[in-house]
Design a protein around this motif. Structure first.
Motif, PDB file in Angstrom:
ATOM      1  N   VAL A  69       0.818  -1.213   0.000  1.00 11.60           N
ATOM      2  CA  VAL A  69       0.000   0.000   0.000  1.00 11.60           C
ATOM      3  C   VAL A  69       0.852   1.262   0.000  1.00 11.60           C
ATOM      4  CG1 VAL A  69      -1.871  -1.218   1.149  1.00 11.60           C
ATOM      5  CG2 VAL A  69      -0.277   0.135   2.527  1.00 11.60           C
ATOM      6  N   SER A  73      -0.098   3.919  -2.754  1.00 19.94           N
ATOM      7  CA  SER A  73      -0.548   5.262  -2.376  1.00 19.94           C
ATOM      8  C   SER A  73       0.491   6.309  -2.728  1.00 19.94           C
ATOM      9  CB  SER A  73      -0.870   5.315  -0.881  1.00 19.94           C
ATOM     10  OG  SER A  73       0.278   4.978  -0.110  1.00 19.94           O
ATOM     11  N   GLN A  79      -5.449   5.707  -3.728  1.00 19.61           N
ATOM     12  CA  GLN A  79      -5.342   4.314  -3.285  1.00 19.61           C
ATOM     13  C   GLN A  79      -5.041   4.188  -1.791  1.00 19.61           C
ATOM     14  OE1 GLN A  79      -6.305   2.221  -5.409  1.00 19.61           O
ATOM     15  NE2 GLN A  79      -6.161   3.481  -7.254  1.00 19.61           N
ATOM     16  N   TRP A  81      -6.969   4.073   0.572  1.00 20.96           N
ATOM     17  CA  TRP A  81      -7.922   3.175   1.224  1.00 20.96           C
ATOM     18  C   TRP A  81      -7.285   1.823   1.534  1.00 20.96           C
ATOM     19  CZ3 TRP A  81      -8.770  -1.428  -1.240  1.00 20.96           C
ATOM     20  CH2 TRP A  81      -8.422  -1.490  -2.600  1.00 20.96           C
ATOM     21  N   THR A  82      -6.227   1.479   0.798  1.00 17.99           N
ATOM     22  CA  THR A  82      -5.598   0.176   1.013  1.00 17.99           C
ATOM     23  C   THR A  82      -4.906   0.086   2.368  1.00 17.99           C
ATOM     24  OG1 THR A  82      -3.665   0.968  -0.232  1.00 17.99           O
ATOM     25  CG2 THR A  82      -5.301  -0.312  -1.441  1.00 17.99           C
ATOM     26  N   GLY A  85      -6.044  -2.429   5.062  1.00 15.61           N
ATOM     27  CA  GLY A  85      -5.562  -3.810   5.172  1.00 15.61           C
ATOM     28  C   GLY A  85      -4.555  -4.015   6.282  1.00 15.61           C
ATOM     29  N   VAL A 115      -8.365  -6.971   1.755  1.00 15.53           N
ATOM     30  CA  VAL A 115      -7.845  -5.705   1.215  1.00 15.53           C
ATOM     31  C   VAL A 115      -6.552  -5.938   0.440  1.00 15.53           C
ATOM     32  CG1 VAL A 115      -6.964  -3.415   1.810  1.00 15.53           C
ATOM     33  CG2 VAL A 115      -8.975  -4.320   2.990  1.00 15.53           C
ATOM     34  N   ALA A 119      -5.841  -4.888  -3.325  1.00 22.02           N
ATOM     35  CA  ALA A 119      -4.675  -4.071  -3.689  1.00 22.02           C
ATOM     36  C   ALA A 119      -3.864  -4.735  -4.791  1.00 22.02           C
ATOM     37  CB  ALA A 119      -3.798  -3.839  -2.458  1.00 22.02           C
TER      38      ALA A 119
END
Length: 370
Positions: A69, A73, A79, A81-82, A85, A115, A119
């Protein structure tokens, strides 16, 4: 949307999640010592049984998710939101340490693996390649194992799925780096066949445990041979400094992967006993932690933004890890409980020493920049 400042928020968000992963690691190590028979305070009655889930899901799963992530990101702020996880697995593992496994802790860990799968789908859509497919299969293996664990399957059964998660994730990363070698189509096909054998074994293990375990072992052995023959570490081991250290750690890990695969091929699906201990720890300590020792000097600066000053002292912790694991499996093979116990303790000393050396290397690196 990609910009030069997007990495800083990602790194700040990563810091508390790294702390949660380390807490899971330390708790798993404590639980491991208790399980081996060392007379330590129990802390929580359920802690010894949480050894495997804390190590695989709480520590390794959180770090793998975090690595993914941060990269995503950093490329695209949409992204972020990952981060749900690794946050979910980190908090879920903390609840396991506190004795709150079901339902909240377990469900959070399952959520974290969901998640990670999502991803990896995003990553695959960005760049379609064999290595990203393999890492997606690894994430799916983790999710499958977590679901089986949630619904009451035994740790020996679930551990085959968790092994698939870690092996596929790591070999996928190694394949990505091997692009520099411009692998022939035949080598790529051989890699794909080995992955297919491993995946088939993991899937089969849920309905035919013995046959699935043996097929999984065959896949591990094939992948180990492929890595020893074709991975870039064969070339970089001739370099010097950090590059050579990483290659030595990688090659040692590939040997342990092959040895663990041979054991599964020979013994099939074990559920307890000294051979089970050797089978599990040649993979999860010998292979996985050799990979961590190799990759951490690269991953830590990538996650934190802190430079790292390499020191040959890293070889001390790496050598101790290998020798202590040899001692442990010698105790397993000869049924010498005390030898196995000391080998296990020294495994953990090696890991703690590596963490100290890593922290010192970061400190030196930051001082050099200033």
């Amino acid at each position: 949307m990609s910009n030069s400042t997007s990495g800083q928020p990602s790194r700040r968000a990563a810091a508390p999640l790294v702390v949660l992963a380390v807490v899971a690691l330390l708790a798993a190590m404590w639980a491991g010592l208790v399980r081996m028979g060392w007379q330590l305070p129990l802390l929580r009655p359920t802690l010894p049984m949480a050894h495997g889930p804390l190590m695989v899901c709480g520590f390794l799963g959180t770090l793998v998710g975090l690595e993914r992530v941060v990269g995503l990101s950093g490329l695209d702020s949409r992204q972020r939101w990952t981060y749900i996880g690794p946050a979910a697995t980190g908090i879920g593992s903390l609840l396991l340490v506190l004795g709150i496994a079901w339902p909240v802790g377990t469900l959070l860990i399952v959520l974290g693996s969901v998640v990670l799968v999502l991803a990896m789908v995003v990553i695959l859509r960005i760049h379609v390649a064999l290595y990203s497919v393999v890492m997606l299969l690894g994430a799916l293996s983790w999710l499958g194992g977590n679901l089986l664990w949630m619904f009451g399957r035994s740790i020996p059964e679930v551990s085959i799925w968790w092994a698939g998660f870690l092996v596929l994730t790591i070999v996928g990363e190694r394949l990505e780096l091997s692009r520099l070698l411009r692998l022939s189509r035949g080598k790529q096909v051989a890699f794909g066949v080995a992955v297919a054998v491993l995946v088939a074994g993991v899937l089969l293990s849920s309905v035919a445990f013995q046959a699935g375990a043996r097929l999984t072992g065959a896949g591990m052995l094939l992948l180990a041979v492929w890595l020893l023959l074709f991975d870039i570490a064969r070339r970089t081991v001739r370099k010097t400094g950090l590059t050579r250290y990483i290659a030595v750690a990688l090659l040692a890990g590939y040997v342990w992967l092959g040895f663990s695969g041979l054991q599964r091929l020979h013994h099939g699906g074990l559920t307890a006993g000294p051979h089970y201990d050797a089978l599990m720890h040649t993979l999860f300590v010998g292979f996985v932690f050799s990979m961590i020792f190799a990759h951490a000097p690269i991953i830590v600066p990538a996650l934190t933004g802190w430079p790292l000053a390499y020191s040959p002292a890293f070889y001390v912790s790496l050598a101790l890890l290998q020798l202590s694991l040899l001692l442990r499996i010698a105790g397993d093979a000869t049924l010498q409980t005390a030898v196995r116990r000391w080998g296990g303790l020294l495994n953990e000393v090696a890991i703690l020493l590596f963490l100290v050396l890593l922290a010192l290397a970061v400190r030196r690196g930051r001082r050099q920049v200033v």
